[in-house]
Design an enzyme around this catalytic site. Structure first.
Site, short mmCIF file in Angstrom:
data_model
loop_
_atom_site.label_atom_id
_atom_site.label_comp_id
_atom_site.label_asym_id
_atom_site.label_seq_id
_atom_site.Cartn_x
_atom_site.Cartn_y
_atom_site.Cartn_z
N ASN A 1 -70.24 -5.00 40.08
CA ASN A 1 -69.33 -4.01 39.47
C ASN A 1 -69.83 -2.61 39.83
OD1 ASN A 1 -67.88 -2.32 37.82
ND2 ASN A 1 -68.12 -3.56 35.98
N HIS B 1 -59.90 -3.85 39.64
CA HIS B 1 -61.28 -3.42 39.44
C HIS B 1 -62.17 -4.66 39.48
CE1 HIS B 1 -64.92 -1.91 37.82
NE2 HIS B 1 -64.75 -2.48 36.64
N CYS C 1 -64.83 2.94 34.66
CA CYS C 1 -64.33 2.07 35.74
C CYS C 1 -62.89 2.37 36.12
CB CYS C 1 -64.46 0.60 35.33
SG CYS C 1 -66.16 0.14 34.98
N1 ACO Z 1 -78.96 -14.60 32.66
C1 ACO Z 1 -79.15 -15.65 31.84
N2 ACO Z 1 -78.72 -15.67 30.57
C2 ACO Z 1 -78.07 -14.58 30.12
C3 ACO Z 1 -77.84 -13.45 30.90
C4 ACO Z 1 -78.32 -13.49 32.22
N3 ACO Z 1 -78.15 -12.46 33.07
N4 ACO Z 1 -77.19 -12.54 30.16
C5 ACO Z 1 -76.99 -13.08 28.95
N5 ACO Z 1 -77.54 -14.32 28.91
C6 ACO Z 1 -77.58 -15.26 27.81
C7 ACO Z 1 -77.49 -14.59 26.46
O1 ACO Z 1 -78.75 -14.14 26.06
C8 ACO Z 1 -76.99 -15.72 25.61
O2 ACO Z 1 -78.07 -16.55 25.29
P1 ACO Z 1 -78.17 -17.24 23.84
O3 ACO Z 1 -76.96 -18.13 23.73
O4 ACO Z 1 -79.46 -17.98 23.92
O5 ACO Z 1 -78.16 -16.11 22.87
C9 ACO Z 1 -76.07 -16.49 26.56
O6 ACO Z 1 -76.43 -16.09 27.88
C10 ACO Z 1 -74.63 -16.21 26.32
O7 ACO Z 1 -74.47 -14.82 26.22
P2 ACO Z 1 -73.05 -14.19 26.11
O8 ACO Z 1 -73.15 -12.70 26.08
O9 ACO Z 1 -72.29 -14.87 25.02
O10 ACO Z 1 -72.48 -14.65 27.53
P3 ACO Z 1 -71.02 -14.64 28.01
O11 ACO Z 1 -70.57 -16.00 28.29
O12 ACO Z 1 -70.13 -13.78 27.16
O13 ACO Z 1 -71.20 -13.89 29.40
C11 ACO Z 1 -70.82 -11.75 30.35
C12 ACO Z 1 -71.70 -12.57 29.42
C13 ACO Z 1 -70.93 -12.29 31.75
C14 ACO Z 1 -71.30 -10.30 30.33
C15 ACO Z 1 -69.39 -11.86 29.82
O14 ACO Z 1 -69.28 -11.54 28.48
C16 ACO Z 1 -68.46 -11.01 30.59
O15 ACO Z 1 -68.12 -11.30 31.71
N6 ACO Z 1 -67.97 -9.89 29.99
C17 ACO Z 1 -67.13 -8.97 30.66
C18 ACO Z 1 -67.89 -7.76 30.74
C19 ACO Z 1 -67.95 -7.17 32.11
O16 ACO Z 1 -67.69 -7.74 33.14
N7 ACO Z 1 -68.31 -5.94 32.02
C20 ACO Z 1 -68.43 -5.14 33.14
C21 ACO Z 1 -68.26 -3.74 32.75
S1 ACO Z 1 -66.74 -3.49 31.99
C22 ACO Z 1 -65.66 -3.34 33.13
O17 ACO Z 1 -65.95 -3.01 34.22
C23 ACO Z 1 -64.27 -3.66 32.75
#
Ligand code: ACO
Length: 320
Positions: A274, A244, A112
């Site tokens: 993204n 980004h 990214c």
């Molecule tokens: N829809 C519904 N539920 C979901 C989804 C989805 N798409 N994805 C995950 N879940 C569920 C999980 O299974 C979990 O369920 P559980 O509690 O029953 O086990 C629950 O949601 C929470 O999961 P987490 O991974 O803890 O969710 P979190 O609040 O951390 O959100 C996310 C996940 C959105 C990916 C977050 O961690 C985030 O924004 N991370 C940043 C990563 C990012 O944006 N990366 C992009 C690439 S990197 C970059 O470009 C810099």
């Protein structure tokens, strides 16, 4: 000599997938995706649409805006991790399609952060007078690296391309500096589970979302503060930040930590999701010619590796 942005362009695939269009089998919802990421839709490449074809379309628009012929382009850099082929470089396909026969063409891989890495290389070559006119492109067909049964990753990404045309100019405007950083101890948090040399296939994206979330907030802010310090600027001197576009919650944290006014931060993650290396030039292109009315524009990136960086571009020094 400075590297001045004289044109910009973008290209998106024809197909849009709204959150509500995602298959029931993913067991996700518009509400979950919107709340956690700000994403409402993503563009996904179809038959005949590739990283190179999107790059070519974006480049043609950047050239047209600047009124520059492909013959005058002497450098093409494509930042991508989803090139058309393992080799040759996607940039050489772009060169062929544009008939930019006087250009040197190669790709840059920094996930990214690739676009800011490519911008830094192009800027250095223009400042050293090794080149005069560069197309710097961020382009991805990330949808082809996704496991479409993994809801924790597949809802986050999209495809697209953005291109900037840079020309050498004896002027105070243009790229003022780029800051680049890498920390390979972050590899396991965001990567594909395959590669040519390890598994003989490209693999799918795997991510530890919470670790990436934490790191992105820290690195965005670190890069911004380093850039401001280097230029002896305060946050009030910044006219626009183009971060980004990974996640609106990461961008909200940046706004809180840095004290930048919300209206000075460009957010397009709702429309594009993204798009990795394409996200910054795609977002800039959304503004079109309006960007030339701003002066101090800061680009910020963070990506797999980890890699992160910042750039300061002056578009309109008449405002100083
Ligand atoms: N829809 C519904 N539920 C979901 C989804 C989805 N798409 N994805 C995950 N879940 C569920 C999980 O299974 C979990 O369920 P559980 O509690 O029953 O086990 C629950 O949601 C929470 O999961 P987490 O991974 O803890 O969710 P979190 O609040 O951390 O959100 C996310 C996940 C959105 C990916 C977050 O961690 C985030 O924004 N991370 C940043 C990563 C990012 O944006 N990366 C992009 C690439 S990197 C970059 O470009 C810099």
């Amino acid at each position: 000599m400075n590297s001045v942005v004289t044109g910009l362009g973008a290209a998106l695939p024809k197909k849009i997938i709204l959150n509500n269009d995602l298959p029931d089998s993913l067991n996700t919802s518009d509400e979950w995706i919107t709340q956690r990421t700000g994403i409402k839709q993503r563009y996904v490449a179809g038959d005949g649409e590739t990283t190179a074809s999107l790059s070519v379309e974006a480049s043609r628009k950047a050239l047209a805006m600047a009124g520059v012929s492909p013959n005058d382009v002497d450098l093409i850099i494509v930042a991508t991790v989803s090139g058309d082929y393992t080799f040759p470089a996607t940039a050489t396909i772009v060169q062929r399609e544009l008939n930019a026969k006087n250009a040197v063409a190669f790709d840059v891989s920094a996930a990214c952060s690739g676009f800011i890495y490519a911008l830094d290389i192009a800027d250095a070559r223009l400042k050293l007078a090794k080149n005069k006119c560069a197309l710097v492109i961020g382009a991805e067909t990330f949808s082809r690296l996704l496991d479409w049964t993994d809801r924790s990753t597949c809802v986050l990404f999209g495809d697209g391309a953005g291109a900037l045309l840079l020309q050498s100019e004896n002027s105070s405007r243009g790229i003022q500096s780029c800051i680049l950083h890498s920390d390979g101890t972050g590899i396991e948090y965001l990567k594909t589970n395959g590669g040519v040399s390890s598994t003989k296939n490209v693999g799918f994206v795997q991510m530890n979302g919470q670790e990436v979330f934490r790191a992105a907030i820290e690195k965005f802010n670190d890069a911004l503060q380093e850039l401001l310090l280097y230029h002896n600027m305060t946050i009030n001197d910044v006219d626009l930040i183009v971060p980004h576009q990974a996640n609106s919650r990461i961008i909200e944290k940046l706004i809180t930590l840095s004290g930048i006014k919300r209206e000075k931060v460009l957010i397009t993650v709702d429309k594009h999701a993204n798009t990795s290396a394409a996200s910054i030039p795609l977002a800039m292109s959304e503004l079109g010619c309006e960007i030339f009315k701003k002066n101090n524009v800061v680009l910020l990136s963070m990506g797999a590796g980890f890699t992160w960086g910042a750039a300061l571009i002056k578009f309109n020094t008449n405002l100083e």
